[in-house]
Design an enzyme around this catalytic site. Structure first.
Site, short mmCIF file in Angstrom:
data_model
loop_
_atom_site.label_atom_id
_atom_site.label_comp_id
_atom_site.label_asym_id
_atom_site.label_seq_id
_atom_site.Cartn_x
_atom_site.Cartn_y
_atom_site.Cartn_z
N HIS A 173 53.35 51.37 62.20
CA HIS A 173 53.37 50.40 61.10
C HIS A 173 54.81 50.11 60.66
O HIS A 173 55.15 48.96 60.36
CB HIS A 173 52.57 50.96 59.92
N GLU B 30 56.19 47.66 62.99
CA GLU B 30 55.67 46.32 62.71
C GLU B 30 56.56 45.60 61.70
O GLU B 30 56.90 44.43 61.86
CB GLU B 30 54.24 46.43 62.17
N HIS B 31 56.96 46.30 60.64
CA HIS B 31 57.85 45.71 59.64
C HIS B 31 59.21 45.36 60.24
O HIS B 31 59.78 44.29 59.97
CB HIS B 31 58.05 46.68 58.48
N GLU C 31 54.18 50.02 49.66
CA GLU C 31 52.88 49.69 50.24
C GLU C 31 51.94 50.89 50.20
O GLU C 31 50.75 50.76 49.92
CB GLU C 31 53.06 49.20 51.68
#
Length: 459
Positions: free
Chosen positions: A79, A82-83, A159
């Site tokens: 993840h 992904e950022h 997040e």
């Protein structure tokens, strides 16, 4: 990893250029709905679905890597990566990436799951070449600089905090942990505060180099697209980055395995001062390759998939004990989950759990009526078609199908499989799945007496 890193490990020659293979996987009527696949040298697959009647196109790249590919120390790396792929390349800054798509009124995003990651852009059909260039540049030319890792760390921690503040979302992570324990499938996709704080640019870059190989990527495009033009544009973008890989490489096969979930009768409770208690009661389900998944989908729809479902009627309509109550299935390559979610006042947890458990036991022992099954088949068929009414959904379908199954199924074939499910098949899968001893996850402010009573629910 810079684009130079790709060039250091890959060379494109005139010989490799000749071995691209194109197949028509699904032949649509008058070209509408035709799905084609081209496998480029180096194992990169490009699949498209043509829909000339629309003026949009969605382009995506699927990576065969998710949180289940992480070690405990790398939890959250997929993840995090992904950022970072949005943070800049040798050609574009982070602002250049976002403004390029914004300037044409497009949408761009990404998502990370337990077994795959997807980056996509939805644009007007005339702007598809731009979307292809931007997304391919992100996937092959990301810089992954330490300063970007440091800056994005705060965003990811926010997040995680946002998810923690939403117990209705967080309880599903808790249920995965309850069922899978301290294993890759049991850990959160986002990672934890400790693992995210410990990740460095070097570790993420090595993870990128290992998993973003062309053999582990699927390019998918749907809408008013020309397959051969998409292939040429993708090929050119990957060649410029030196990212097509070895000429003799072949696409990675779909995941397989035989993982067995041994979580029976487990109870996990997190006490929080929330207005509602959020709970998931569930058991092992089926893998996404199990032929019985069609019958399980019908069962799930009838049991908790809509306003006429058993759980909705019993918990909400007849007794008013919850606003939200539903059942769901999650299928992975080698195992699956079946769960029932409800959010209710803490004082009502015992009543809600008893009703849910009674309904599961009732259906496991006696099955569903023919009328319930027929209604569920109709509901599932309709929702399947309505869920594929935009190019983004079509891109998701063909990309995920290629990555996870290695094949494509037409909508007509999907409807035929759903329609062919028999009452006996639904009752058989109900006995098998719902007859298993459940586990339970709860988040909310329960009293000690209530917490002790939770174990009786799964006994």
């Amino acid at each position: 990893m810079t684009s130079r890193s790709f060039r250091a490990t890959a060379r494109v020659s005139s010989e490799t250029r000749a071995v691209a293979r194109t197949q028509t996987l699904l032949k649509g009527k008058d070209g509408i709905g035709t799905v084609r696949r081209t496998t480029l040298p180096g194992g990169l697959r490009v699949v498209t679905e043509t829909l000339p009647s629309v003026r949009s196109a969605t382009f995506g790249i699927w990576a065969h890597v998710g949180s289940r590919d992480e070690t405990p120390a790398l939890n959250g790396a997929t993840h995090y990566l992904e950022h970072l792929l949005f943070k800049g390349t040798e050609k574009r800054t982070a602002l250049d990436i976002s403004s390029a798509i914004d300037a044409v009124g497009g949408e761009m995003n990404a998502f990370t799951a337990k077994e795959y990651t997807c980056y996509y852009a939805r644009v007007l059909d005339t702007d598809l070449p731009l979307a292809i260039d931007v997304v391919c540049d992100m996937l092959t030319g990301s810089l992954i600089r330490q300063e970007d890792v440091d800056a994005e760390r705060g965003v990811i921690l926010e997040e995680i905090a946002m998810t923690e503040d939403d117990p209705g979302d967080c309880v599903h992570d808790l249920f995965a942990q309850t069922m899978f324990g301290d294993s890759p499938l049991g850990r959160p996709v986002l990672g934890t505060v400790d693992t995210v704080n410990a990740l460095s640019a070097d570790r993420i870059r090595r993870f990128y180099q290992k998993h973003y190989d062309p053999t582990h990527l699927v390019v998918a495009a749907a809408g008013n697209v020309d397959h051969h033009k998409v292939v040429r544009q993708v090929r050119a973008a990957f060649e410029r980055a030196g990212a097509l890989g070895r000429a003799d490489a072949v696409p990675a096969a779909p995941r397989d395995g035989s993982r067995t979930i041994r979580a029976a009768g487990r109870v996990e409770h997190i006490g929080r001062r929330t207005e509602q208690a959020h709970l998931v009661l569930g058991m092992p389900g089926l893998s996404r390759t199990d032929d019985r998944r069609w019958a399980l989908s019908v069962l799930n729809t009838a049991l908790g998939g809509g306003m006429s479902s058993r759980l909705f009627q019993e918990v909400r309509e007849k007794r008013g004990l919850a606003y939200s109550v539903y059942s769901y299935t999650s299928g992975f390559a080698d195992c699956g989950l079946f769960g029932v979610y409800a959010g209710c006042r803490p004082s009502q947890v015992g009543d809600v759990l008893k009703i849910c458990r009674d309904e599961l036991d009732q259906v496991a022992e006696h099955g569903l009526s023919d009328d319930e099954i027929a209604r569920a088949i109709g509901q599932l068929s309709g929702s399947t078609v309505l869920g594929l009414e935009d190019t983004g959904a079509l891109m998701n379908r063909i990309g995920k199908s290629e990555l996870c199954w290695g094949e494509q199924m037409s909508v007509d074939d999907m409807l035929a499989r759903i329609g062919a499910v028999t009452p006996d098949e639904v009752r058989a899968v109900a006995r098998d799945v719902l007859g298993r001893r459940p586990s339970l996850s709860v988040i909310g402010p329960l009293k000690d007496k209530q917490t002790a009573a939770l174990h009786a629910t799964v006994g």
